[in-house]
Each structure stands twice: as C-alpha cells, then as structure tokens.
Write an enzyme that holds these catalytic residues in place. Structure first.
Site, PDB file in Angstrom:
ATOM      1  N   ALA A   1      -2.953   7.334  -5.997  1.00 37.51           N
ATOM      2  CA  ALA A   1      -1.778   7.229  -6.131  1.00 37.51           C
ATOM      3  C   ALA A   1      -2.288   5.305  -5.960  1.00 37.51           C
ATOM      4  CB  ALA A   1      -1.546   7.233  -4.284  1.00 37.51           C
TER       5      ALA A   1
ATOM      6  N   ALA B   1       0.916  -1.145  -0.061  1.00 34.88           N
ATOM      7  CA  ALA B   1       0.234   0.223   0.439  1.00 34.88           C
ATOM      8  C   ALA B   1       1.220   1.300  -0.202  1.00 34.88           C
ATOM      9  CB  ALA B   1      -1.058  -0.153   1.009  1.00 34.88           C
ATOM     10  N   ASN B   2       0.261   2.798   0.185  1.00 36.76           N
ATOM     11  CA  ASN B   2       1.078   3.650   0.355  1.00 36.76           C
ATOM     12  C   ASN B   2       0.042   4.193   0.921  1.00 36.76           C
ATOM     13  OD1 ASN B   2      -0.689   5.373  -1.498  1.00 36.76           O
ATOM     14  ND2 ASN B   2      -0.582   4.051  -2.603  1.00 36.76           N
ATOM     15  N   ARG B   3       0.792   5.434   1.284  1.00 32.74           N
ATOM     16  CA  ARG B   3      -0.043   6.823   2.555  1.00 32.74           C
ATOM     17  C   ARG B   3      -1.069   7.191   2.290  1.00 32.74           C
ATOM     18  NH1 ARG B   3       3.571   6.654   6.734  1.00 32.74           N
ATOM     19  NH2 ARG B   3       5.811   5.755   6.355  1.00 32.74           N
ATOM     20  N   SER B   4      -1.774   7.579   0.652  1.00 35.06           N
ATOM     21  CA  SER B   4      -2.486   8.025   0.307  1.00 35.06           C
ATOM     22  C   SER B   4      -3.927   8.140   1.073  1.00 35.06           C
ATOM     23  CB  SER B   4      -2.989   8.056  -0.743  1.00 35.06           C
ATOM     24  OG  SER B   4      -4.255   8.621  -1.413  1.00 35.06           O
TER      25      SER B   4
END
Ligand code: C5P
Length: 411
Positions: free
Chosen positions: A281, A215-218
């Site tokens: 993102a 995952a990412n921090r969006s």
C-alpha cells in the site's frame, strides 16, 4: 511447510544437544514427525526420556537393539523418512561420515541413507577451523550434504568465542524446509522452480520531519503470505517490504524499505523477475521537501501547511518499462467505493496483467485482518473469489500465476 514430513533427528554428543530439545518442539509445531536417534555422547548431555517425551516417539540408541532391529532396523530408519537431520553435529561425527565409519546406530543410518542429509555443526572454534574439519566439511558438501551454521558467538567453555555455536532451532527449521523444498523443485514437482518472483508488501512511510511520517494501516500480511506461497511453489523470492510488524519469512531475500522512492529503487535494482506482484500500500503523496528539523508550534494557533507532491507509481513504472517488465505483472486495488470500475482503470493505466481488487471499507475488516475477499480482474473479465484466509488467497494467486506463466490452464 513441514506438514506430514518425517524427520530422523540424530543428536550427537555436544553441549548444544540441549538446544535439540527446543528444535524437536519447533519441528513438531510445523507438523513434522520427529524420530530421534541419540549417540552415546548425546546421552551424556540430555536424557532419552526428555527427548522421547518431547518427540512423543521411541528414541533409538543402539545399533544392535533386538527389539528395534526387529521392528524398524537401521536400514528402515535410513530410508523410510524424508530427511535426516543431525543436530548437533560434532567434529568427530563429521570425520566418521567422511570415512564411512558405521560403528553405532547414528553412523550406520548415515551410511545407509539415500535421503537428504542436513547437518548443524557445533564445536569449539579451534576444532571448526582445524584443517582436518575444513577438509571434512568440503568433502561432505561435495557429496551433497547440506549444512546450517555454525554461528559465531560465546562458547560454553569460559572465555572462548568464535565460529562454532550450533545455529538456533528456528534457523535449523528454516534450513530443513529449504532442503525439502529444493528437493521437490529438483524433482520437477514445483511449478515455479527456477523462476524469480518479486513481491512488494506493507505500507510506506513518508517522512514529514525527522520524527513524523505519513503512513497507512497496511499490515503486510497479504504481501508476506504471497512471498511464502511463491517460495513454497519453488520460486526464488525477493520481498521488498515497507515497515511491518511481521517477522521476515525464512529462505526469502527481504529488502526493507521506508518510503515509496526507496521502494521503487529497490524494485528496479532486484529486477528482472518472471512474476511481479505489488501488494504494497504505497503512499500516494510525500512531502515536497522533508524538514531537516522537527516542525515546531509557532504559537499562532495555526497548523503548518504540509506541502505534498505525488509519489512515483511503482506498478505503472514497471508496467510501462520496456526491458524490466516481467512476464506477469499483478497489482492490487484496495478501494472503499467503485471497486470494479477503479480496478479496471488501474489495469489499463498501469499496464498490469491482473488486478486483485478488494474492498477495504472499515466494516470489511480486511485492512490488518487475517481474511480477504478479492476479485481477480484481467482483460478476460472478472472473477469473484469467496472469502478466504490471506494465506489461502496467496496460494490461489500463486497457483494461478504459475499456471498462466507455464501455459497450463488448470489452477
Ligand atoms: O492507485 P492505487 O494506489 O490504488 O494502486 C494500487 C496498486 O498500485 C497496488 O498494486 C500498489 O502496490 C501499486 N502502487 C504503486 N505505487 C504507487 C501507488 C500504488 O506501485 N505509488
């Protein structure tokens, strides 16, 4: 979206009147002024004192109130406000409205008004299903009265359940916002009326095995703010969102997805649109094959190799699409270095009309934060925008997009 709006709230006599107290609070939280009118039945369930204290307004109860007639009068109550909201609306009140009966203040206001009327019915399921009520509902809808609910669930009466519960206050608030927005759209006051805007938002989750993912921090804040701004500008909005902590925005079609592959499918199936804004993102890579079982430590001390392959580029896919490409295609470029160079190359490579470029180095606090500093990159050049709240960035982007679509040069 209710800032500065004046709402006459008619409370009629049903047990759901207790929820109207919370409704007043919710309407006021959103900036509306609430002028309460209570029927005699309503006053058996909640007191004018409680209603007046929450609304911070005089409560109107009588048709022939000397003071009120002199001061406001039912005609002014009916005409000088933006919306007449009836919550709860009883079966009896619906029947009186159908026949134009005006034997108390609430019904006189309803007969005299030329403003939009929104009704939130609440009654026993048998009363709601009664052919008389079914017919009354049809008649009132044909006359342009809008309805929210009723919902289904347990009744106050012991052991009874079915359709008849008044909608929850937040749903009624969303319906009130929709009525007022649609009215402005019909009056030609909103630039995106009749247009479809599709927005992607949030991160994607790419499964590694049944319990882990990449995952990412969006946070989805910018994408969700864009969806709300497009709605406020009159558009029909589809929001394709990866997993986020945010509530679904009201009056918008939200399509929840997990992975980039799901997101691409969802975007394609909800096109065509006039404007597409890809604020998500999207993960660049996913597992070549997702493990069917949880990956275990094998005791060797060596970590497993994650075999990754590239995800489809949704923006580029739509940019190069012959039939599904929208009139205006906007992408984002979140970068930690060479911001402009990367944004320009994305503009070309993905065939977008604009790229909204932002520096997401950790020290900027943009990823997950409430503020954003962006540059609008197009074939015409680069514009630097000052730091703004993500909601203001969203409003500006939507205003510019609407102007570009309608050929209006002003922003
Ligand atoms: O290449 P990069 O990920 O920086 O591009 C960002 C832009 O492209 C964003 O608008 C993002 O939503 C979109 N994108 C996409 N599909 C991908 C990767 C990015 O739509 N697989």
């Amino acid at each position: 979206m209710l800032n500065g709006k004046e709402i006459v709230l008619i409370i009629s006599g049903g047990i759901a009147a207790y929820k109207s107290l919370d409704l007043i609070r919710r309407l006021k939280e959103r900036g509306a002024r609430v002028v309460p009118v209570m029927t005699s039945g309503a006053r058996k369930f909640v007191t004018p004192l409680a209603v007046g204290a929450l609304a911070a307004e005089k409560v109107f109860t009588d048709l022939f109130d000397r003071e009120a007639e002199h001061d406001v009068g039912h005609i002014r109550l009916a005409r000088d406000h933006d919306l007449i909201l009836i919550a709860p609306t009883t079966a009896n009140l619906m029947a009186k409205m159908v026949h134009g009966i005006a034997d108390d203040l609430a019904t006189a206001v309803l007969l005299a008004t030329d403003k939009p009327v929104l009704a939130a019915p609440a009654m026993n399921p048998k009363m709601w299903q009664n052919p008389a009520t079914v017919r009354n509902l049809e008649t009132l809808q044909k006359r342009g009265i809008r309805f929210v609910g009723p919902a289904s669930g347990e009744m106050a009466e012991k052991g009874e359940a079915g359709v008849g519960r008044m909608s929850e206050p937040l749903e009624i608030v969303a319906a009130a916002e929709a009525v007022l927005r649609d009215q402005r759209a019909e009056a030609g006051e909103l630039p995106l009326a009749g247009r479809h805007v599709l927005i992607t938002s949030g991160p994607t989750h790419e499964p590694i095995d049944p319990v882990r993912y990449i995952a990412n921090r969006s946070s989805g804040k910018q994408g969700h703010a864009l969806a709300e701004a497009a709605y406020a500008a009159g558009a029909r909005v589809t929001l394709v969102s990866g997993p986020v902590e945010l509530p679904d925005p009201a009056n918008i079609t939200v399509v929840p997805v997990e992975s980039a592959a799901d997101m691409l499918k969802a975007v394609e199936s909800h096109l065509p649109a006039d404007i597409v804004i890809m604020a998500a993102a999207v993960a660049d890579w996913r597992m070549a094959s997702e493990g069917a079982q949880k990956i275990k430590k094998d005791g060797s001390g060596k970590p497993p190799a994650l075999n990754l392959i590239e995800n489809p580029d949704i923006l580029a896919t739509i940019g190069h699409h012959t039939s599904l490409r929208p009139d205006l295609l906007i992408g984002f470029a979140a970068e930690t270095q060479n911001l402009l160079q990367n944004a320009r190359s994305k503009l070309e490579r993905k065939k977008a009309d604009w790229i909204i470029a932002n520096d997401v180095s950790p020290e900027t606090g943009i990823m997950g934060g409430d503020a954003n500093t962006v540059r609008l990159v197009s074939k015409d050049g680069v514009e630097d925008w000052p730091q703004m709240d993500k909601t203001d960035v969203a409003r500006q982007i939507i205003a510019r997009a609407a102007a570009a679509l309608t050929g209006d040069k002003g922003s």
